[in-house]
Design a protein around this motif. Structure first.
Motif, short mmCIF file in Angstrom:
data_model
loop_
_atom_site.label_atom_id
_atom_site.label_comp_id
_atom_site.label_asym_id
_atom_site.label_seq_id
_atom_site.Cartn_x
_atom_site.Cartn_y
_atom_site.Cartn_z
N LYS A 4 1.37 91.72 -50.32
CA LYS A 4 0.37 90.99 -49.19
C LYS A 4 -0.07 89.43 -49.91
O LYS A 4 -0.64 89.42 -51.04
CB LYS A 4 -0.89 91.71 -48.64
N ASP A 28 4.35 90.31 -47.06
CA ASP A 28 3.98 89.76 -45.94
C ASP A 28 2.83 88.65 -45.77
O ASP A 28 2.03 88.96 -46.91
CB ASP A 28 3.25 90.99 -45.14
N ILE A 42 -5.24 95.00 -46.67
CA ILE A 42 -4.37 95.04 -47.80
C ILE A 42 -4.13 96.79 -48.06
O ILE A 42 -3.07 97.23 -48.73
CB ILE A 42 -5.33 94.88 -49.06
N TYR A 45 -0.46 98.18 -48.87
CA TYR A 45 0.30 97.35 -49.81
C TYR A 45 0.32 97.79 -51.51
O TYR A 45 -0.62 98.54 -51.58
CB TYR A 45 -0.19 96.01 -49.67
#
Ligand code: NAD
Length: 330
Positions: A4, A28, A42, A45
């Motif tokens: 992320k 992403d 988050i 991830y």
């Protein structure tokens, strides 16, 4: 692997996408930073990279731990927005990018100094008024005849010194740890006072620490060569801004180029058009025609942005793959 990426501005996204393809990783992106609202995103991830300016929320570290996150890769040199003790307690490695394009900041320091030496802001102001005359207020000087003091001769200071040396200027320097390799073009002095004494331009390139807070204050400005130019591309806290305004007012200094301001936090890098600036001192800096101010932008070049994006993603992957990073800060 899923990363992320927070604080991803539009111009950074293609660089990150390219990196993701090359490394077979999913990245992403969001232009938001990590805050109370975004931290929960988050979850799911493997890794995180961000460009925080504000501090992380208090409970972010414990939350990230509960999501299984092992690291945060900050895409800047500074990492004062992290609580390193809390990060450590929650098993989170913080990495930074100590040097991503020293050329960018060094070249901007020289650009700003030249602007002031050659009176560019004043010339442009007069041109806007269709005043095309040649008069002393816009008469320039020759850098090759000048002495330049570089305070802090690390990555950025060393390059700045090299550039001024290239103009033919005499370069003096001050650093807690003089670099012998630079002695061919930097004449090191034993104190900051000795370095500024004969300098026409004084340019600051050291980190802000407890011991150098407001090192550039009225007492030191009195030691400057009368009519010197001050350039600060480093950290606002190194300069006592109120004292600087007084020194400019009294003519001790000719002018100043500031890319940083000690209380820039609420304003930079935000669009403040049409909004009130509550900080009176900052407003005085902005209004002062002896000051060229820029919003912490010295770093902002194509090269720096590329190195920051790729460096942040690489540091993330390094921790995920090896459990540690050469860019770990603690
Ligand atoms: P660096 O660590 O390579 O060099 C810093 C130097 O300062 C070192 O040689 C160190 O010995 C010296 N130093 C530290 N404390 C000192 C003191 N009290 N007196 C004298 N010397 C001292 O750092 P760098 O990468 O060259 O960065 C320099 C500064 O530029 C930092 O403050 C950094 O935050 C700032 N910076 C600004 C921008 C911007 O966009 N304006 C971007 C990047 C970095």
């Amino acid at each position: 692997t899923k990363i992320k990426m927070f604080g991803a501005r539009a111009e950074e996204q293609p660089i990150a996408q390219q990196w993701a393809r090359t490394h077979h990783v999913r990245v992403d992106m969001t232009d938001e930073i990590i805050d109370e609202q975004t931290v929960d995103g988050i979850k799911g991830y493997d890794g995180v990279t961000t460009l925080q300016v504000a501090d992380l929320p208090e409970d972010a570290y414990a939350k990230l731990k509960s999501f299984g996150i092992k690291q945060i890769a900050q895409r800047s040199a500074g990492f004062d927005m992290y609580d390193l003790a809390k990060a450590k307690k929650n098993g989170i490695i913080i990495t930074n990018i100590p040097s991503y394009s020293p050329e960018s900041i060094a070249e901007y320091a020289v650009t700003t100094a030249l602007d002031l030496v050659r009176r560019v802001p004043r010339i442009q102001q007069r041109v806007r008024e269709h005043n095309f005359t040649w008069q002393p207020p816009i008469q320039g000087r020759v850098v090759g005849n000048m002495t330049v003091a570089v305070i802090g001769t690390g990555h950025i200071g060393a390059l700045t010194a090299k550039l001024f040396h290239g103009f033919g200027a005499k370069v003096v320097g001050y650093d807690l740890y003089p670099n012998v390799q630079l002695r061919s073009f930097i004449d090191y002095q034993d104190s900051v006072n000795a370095a500024v004494k004969d300098a026409d331009i004084v340019t600051i390139h050291m980190p802000a620490t407890a011991e150098n807070h407001h090192m550039f204050n009225y007492d030191l400005f009195k030691q400057f060569k009368p009519g010197a130019i001050l350039v600060n591309m480093a950290r606002g806290a190194l300069v006592d801004t109120a004292d600087l305004l007084r020194a400019l007012d009294e003519g001790l200094l000719d002018s100043a180029g500031l890319d940083v301001y000690e209380k820039e936090g609420p304003y930079v890098p935000n669009d403040m058009r049409g909004k009130q600036i509550d900080d009176q001192l900052f407003q005085k800096v902005l209004d002062n025609d002896k000051i060229v101010y820029s919003p912490h932008i010295a770093y902002y070049t194509d090269e720096a942005v590329k190195n920051l994006v790729e460096g942040g993603l690489a540091a993330t992957l390094e921790v995920l793959e090896t459990g540690d990073s050469k860019f770990r800060v603690d």
